[in-house]
Design an enzyme around this catalytic site. Structure first.
Site, PDB file in Angstrom:
ATOM      1  N   ASN A 191       0.871  -1.179   0.000  1.00 23.29           N
ATOM      2  CA  ASN A 191       0.000   0.000   0.000  1.00 23.29           C
ATOM      3  C   ASN A 191       0.903   1.222   0.000  1.00 23.29           C
ATOM      4  OD1 ASN A 191      -1.760   2.074   0.522  1.00 23.29           O
ATOM      5  ND2 ASN A 191      -2.259   1.423   2.615  1.00 23.29           N
ATOM      6  N   LYS A 195       0.116   4.288  -0.243  1.00 24.54           N
ATOM      7  CA  LYS A 195      -0.492   5.486   0.356  1.00 24.54           C
ATOM      8  C   LYS A 195      -0.289   6.688  -0.595  1.00 24.54           C
ATOM      9  CE  LYS A 195       0.121   3.270   4.756  1.00 24.54           C
ATOM     10  NZ  LYS A 195       0.259   3.376   6.203  1.00 24.54           N
ATOM     11  N   GLU A 227      -4.801  -4.639  10.778  1.00 22.43           N
ATOM     12  CA  GLU A 227      -3.761  -3.616  10.918  1.00 22.43           C
ATOM     13  C   GLU A 227      -3.959  -2.876  12.235  1.00 22.43           C
ATOM     14  OE1 GLU A 227      -2.134  -2.545   6.681  1.00 22.43           O
ATOM     15  OE2 GLU A 227      -3.522  -1.042   7.408  1.00 22.43           O
ATOM     16  N   GLY A 257       3.245   2.466  10.576  1.00 19.97           N
ATOM     17  CA  GLY A 257       4.214   3.542  10.365  1.00 19.97           C
ATOM     18  C   GLY A 257       4.980   3.938  11.619  1.00 19.97           C
ATOM     19  N   SER A 297       4.143  -2.076  10.073  1.00 23.21           N
ATOM     20  CA  SER A 297       5.601  -2.179  10.192  1.00 23.21           C
ATOM     21  C   SER A 297       6.152  -3.550   9.795  1.00 23.21           C
ATOM     22  CB  SER A 297       6.063  -1.786  11.606  1.00 23.21           C
ATOM     23  OG  SER A 297       5.675  -0.447  11.891  1.00 23.21           O
ATOM     24  N   GLU A 348      -6.399   4.922   8.000  1.00 18.03           N
ATOM     25  CA  GLU A 348      -6.194   6.335   7.660  1.00 18.03           C
ATOM     26  C   GLU A 348      -7.443   6.931   7.019  1.00 18.03           C
ATOM     27  OE1 GLU A 348      -2.574   5.598   5.538  1.00 18.03           O
ATOM     28  OE2 GLU A 348      -1.602   5.073   7.434  1.00 18.03           O
ATOM     29  N   HIS A 377      -9.178   1.356   5.215  1.00 17.67           N
ATOM     30  CA  HIS A 377      -7.875   1.537   5.868  1.00 17.67           C
ATOM     31  C   HIS A 377      -8.057   2.505   7.046  1.00 17.67           C
ATOM     32  CE1 HIS A 377      -3.747   2.666   6.626  1.00 17.67           C
ATOM     33  NE2 HIS A 377      -3.409   1.558   6.018  1.00 17.67           N
TER      34      HIS A 377
END
Ligand code: 13P
Length: 254
Positions: free
Chosen positions: A10, A12, A169, A175, A215, A99, A97
């Site tokens: 991904n 992003k 996730e 991240g 990660s 985010e 996701h």
């Protein structure tokens, strides 16, 4: 269990179309024959999809988008439809996701609508779930995952769930360099598989791919994907470097 590993990158909001073209050209060479042993996909931004699909056509690397509209077409400024993605050669689409949930208001209900819509149009959704650090520390991980599972996937038909990949996730691992331990991830993957079994039956639950994301890197991919219920990875930062992403994949199967 006979499930084939599925590793997706991904990207992003990273890489222009030209940078993306360069990345996937290198990735094709770096991955080489390993791409035949696992399912591999890259999910660039919308603006790079056309170039990337062109370069990867006929290869063992599939292409995914990072989002889609829950509408077919019409007056929805700024949105991108499933048919627009399919027309480019896109196969997968990430839905829900964290985010998008955090910054753009994607609720479980919206995620459910988008994923069902994607499937009806012919795309394969990767539906993301995961708890925040606050939720985990408050002992609410199971509640959060259960609510997300029910809200996003609870009303799926068997045909729909068979076309779906689930990505666990944990938000605190995205991240941050803080990977969930293989045991922590496995615990949640087993929970998700038991919920799949409860709704869709044990046979079907054994067929569904559950990716881990947060990660994942070349030096932890093997251990994570060695867990019984971890069937692949959704990789952020480490998928932006072609040599590193190829190594992550090769290590996972090695
Ligand atoms: P990182 O691999 O950068 O932690 O991101 C994970 C992720 O959000 C993939 O969708």
């Amino acid at each position: 269990m006979g499930r084939r590993l599925f590793i997706a990158g991904n990207w992003k909001m990273n890489k222009t179309a030209s940078e993306a073209a360069d990345l996937v050209s290198k990735l094709k060479t770096e991955i080489g024959a390993a791409a035949g042993k696992v399912t591999v996909a890259v999910c660039p931004p919308f603006t790079a999809l056309d170039r990337v699909c062109g370069i990867l056509k006929g290869s063992n690397i599939a292409v995914g988008a990072q989002n889609l509209s829950d509408k077919a077409s019409g007056a929805y400024t700024g949105e991108v439809s499933a048919s627009m993605l399919l027309d480019l050669g896109v196969r997968y689409v990430i839905v829900g996701h964290s985010e998008r949930r955090q910054y753009y208001g994607d609720t479980n209900e919206i995620v459910n609508k988008k994923a069902k819509f994607a499937i009806s149009a012919g795309l394969l959704p990767i539906v993301c779930v995961g708890e925040t650090l606050q939720e985990r520390e408050a002992g609410r991980m199971k509640d959060v995952i259960t609510t997300q599972f029910k809200g996003c996937l609870g009303n799926f038909t068997k045909e729909e769930i068979l076309k779906t990949t689930i990505a666990y996730e944990p938000v605190w691992a995205i991240g941050t360099g803080k990977t969930a331990t293989p045991a922590q991830a496995q615990e949640v993957h087993a929970l998700i598989r038991s919920m799949l079994s409860g709704v869709f039956g044990a046979d079907l639950a054994e067929q569904i791919i559950i990716q881990y994301g947060g990660s994942v890197k070349a030096d932890n991919s093997k251990e994570l994907m060695g867990q019984k219920d971890i069937d692949g990875a959704l990789v952020g930062g480490a998928s932006l470097d072609p040599a590193g992403f190829a190594k992550l994949i090769i290590n996972a199967i090695g």
